[in-house]
Design a protein around this motif. Structure first.
Motif, mmCIF file in Angstrom:
data_model
loop_
_atom_site.group_PDB
_atom_site.id
_atom_site.type_symbol
_atom_site.label_atom_id
_atom_site.label_comp_id
_atom_site.label_asym_id
_atom_site.label_seq_id
_atom_site.Cartn_x
_atom_site.Cartn_y
_atom_site.Cartn_z
ATOM 1 N N VAL A 91 0.955 -1.211 -0.162
ATOM 2 C CA VAL A 91 -0.678 -0.354 0.204
ATOM 3 C C VAL A 91 0.738 1.280 -0.040
ATOM 4 O O VAL A 91 1.767 1.829 0.607
ATOM 5 N N LEU A 92 0.444 2.232 -1.111
ATOM 6 C CA LEU A 92 1.575 2.915 -0.933
ATOM 7 C C LEU A 92 0.980 4.502 -0.508
ATOM 8 O O LEU A 92 -0.231 4.458 -0.336
ATOM 9 N N PRO A 93 1.357 5.368 -0.070
ATOM 10 C CA PRO A 93 0.911 7.143 0.551
ATOM 11 C C PRO A 93 -0.025 6.764 -0.474
ATOM 12 O O PRO A 93 -0.004 7.365 -1.776
ATOM 13 N N ASP A 94 -0.904 7.946 0.165
ATOM 14 C CA ASP A 94 -1.595 9.101 -1.275
ATOM 15 C C ASP A 94 -0.282 10.074 -1.587
ATOM 16 O O ASP A 94 -0.130 10.657 -0.592
ATOM 17 N N PRO A 95 -0.677 10.242 -2.607
ATOM 18 C CA PRO A 95 0.549 11.277 -3.338
ATOM 19 C C PRO A 95 0.080 12.406 -2.961
ATOM 20 O O PRO A 95 0.862 13.916 -3.270
ATOM 21 N N GLY A 96 -1.042 12.875 -2.367
ATOM 22 C CA GLY A 96 -1.238 13.979 -2.004
ATOM 23 C C GLY A 96 -1.723 15.213 -3.094
ATOM 24 O O GLY A 96 -1.423 14.350 -4.449
ATOM 25 N N GLU A 97 -1.939 16.634 -2.963
ATOM 26 C CA GLU A 97 -2.251 16.858 -4.194
ATOM 27 C C GLU A 97 -1.764 17.131 -5.090
ATOM 28 O O GLU A 97 -0.111 18.065 -4.819
ATOM 29 N N GLY A 98 -1.563 17.362 -6.694
ATOM 30 C CA GLY A 98 -1.025 17.737 -7.427
ATOM 31 C C GLY A 98 0.630 16.456 -7.513
ATOM 32 O O GLY A 98 1.399 16.575 -8.321
ATOM 33 N N PHE A 166 -11.834 7.211 -9.119
ATOM 34 C CA PHE A 166 -11.407 9.483 -7.874
ATOM 35 C C PHE A 166 -12.364 10.340 -8.889
ATOM 36 O O PHE A 166 -13.742 10.141 -8.902
ATOM 37 N N ARG A 167 -12.555 11.095 -7.763
ATOM 38 C CA ARG A 167 -13.576 12.341 -7.934
ATOM 39 C C ARG A 167 -12.387 13.842 -8.805
ATOM 40 O O ARG A 167 -11.554 14.486 -7.753
ATOM 41 N N PRO A 168 -12.169 14.023 -10.243
ATOM 42 C CA PRO A 168 -10.938 14.987 -10.622
ATOM 43 C C PRO A 168 -11.400 16.639 -9.570
ATOM 44 O O PRO A 168 -12.037 16.672 -9.327
ATOM 45 N N ALA A 169 -10.234 16.929 -9.644
ATOM 46 C CA ALA A 169 -10.213 18.277 -9.372
ATOM 47 C C ALA A 169 -11.017 18.943 -9.955
ATOM 48 O O ALA A 169 -11.309 18.861 -11.486
ATOM 49 N N PRO A 170 -11.574 20.171 -9.560
ATOM 50 C CA PRO A 170 -12.736 20.965 -10.238
ATOM 51 C C PRO A 170 -11.812 22.093 -11.436
ATOM 52 O O PRO A 170 -10.968 22.518 -11.456
ATOM 53 N N ARG A 171 -13.001 21.911 -12.143
ATOM 54 C CA ARG A 171 -12.164 22.776 -13.297
ATOM 55 C C ARG A 171 -12.027 23.729 -12.888
ATOM 56 O O ARG A 171 -13.432 24.328 -12.605
#
Length: 179
Positions: A91-98, A166-171
């Motif tokens: 299990v990898l950690p969540d890469p975080g935003e970006g 996943f939920r994409p980043a808001p446009r």
């Protein structure tokens, strides 16, 4: 090594572990070890590497605690080591935003390198789901992957299943777009 002796899950937490899995060659070595132990020579053949390169990558994986020696045997005066995964699931950690999603990058590289003359199922669907539907779908996908992992037979050809829910980043509206 019997499956019950292998821990179910290993959560990666150190920089050394993350560097080890971020390399596509080491990712492919780990994939080759997912069902049965192998020697450096066997891994080199399965992954398409020189024996020295295979040895180098396995040493890095071993140092990071991702693979381990599960048995040895003497062959013409040389000790042959059989390596296996340190856990059934990594299990990898969540890469975080970006941040880079290492697993998805490896999955895309594997897909691009896969044979195109055999059956493939690749699909992307854009959905609109409630939080509850999102959680239910995630649980169903994980259960389906677990079910088929249990059915896996090491004598059959490798098959990869990759999914990302996943939920994409808001446009963001570009400057000058109509509001």
């Amino acid at each position: 090594m019997p499956t019950e002796e292998v821990p179910e899950t290993l959560h990666l937490t150190t920089d050394e572990q993350l560097r080890a899995v971020s390399n596509l060659t080491r990712h492919r070595i780990m994939a080759a070890l997912r069902f049965e132990p192998a020697t450096i020579t066997q891994l080199a053949e399965r992954v398409g590497l020189a024996k020295g390169s295979s040895s180098y990558h396995v040493r890095l994986l071993e140092r990071a605690g991702l693979v381990k020696v599960v048995r040895t045997r003497k062959v013409r005066g040389v000790t042959e080591r059989y390596y296996a995964m340190a856990a059934r699931t990594i299990v990898l950690p969540d890469p975080g935003e970006g941040g880079p999603d290492v697993l998805m990058r490896h999955a895309v590289a594997d897909l691009e390198a896969a044979r195109t003359d055999s059956e493939r199922h690749v699909r992307m669907a854009h959905l609109r789901l409630t939080d509850e539907q999102f959680a239910q779908l995630g649980a169903r996908l994980e259960a389906l992957a677990d079910e088929y992992r249990e059915l896996s037979d090491p004598s059959l050809p490798d098959t990869s299943l990759v999914f990302a829910l996943f939920r994409p980043a808001p446009r963001r509206q570009a400057e000058g777009d109509a509001k």
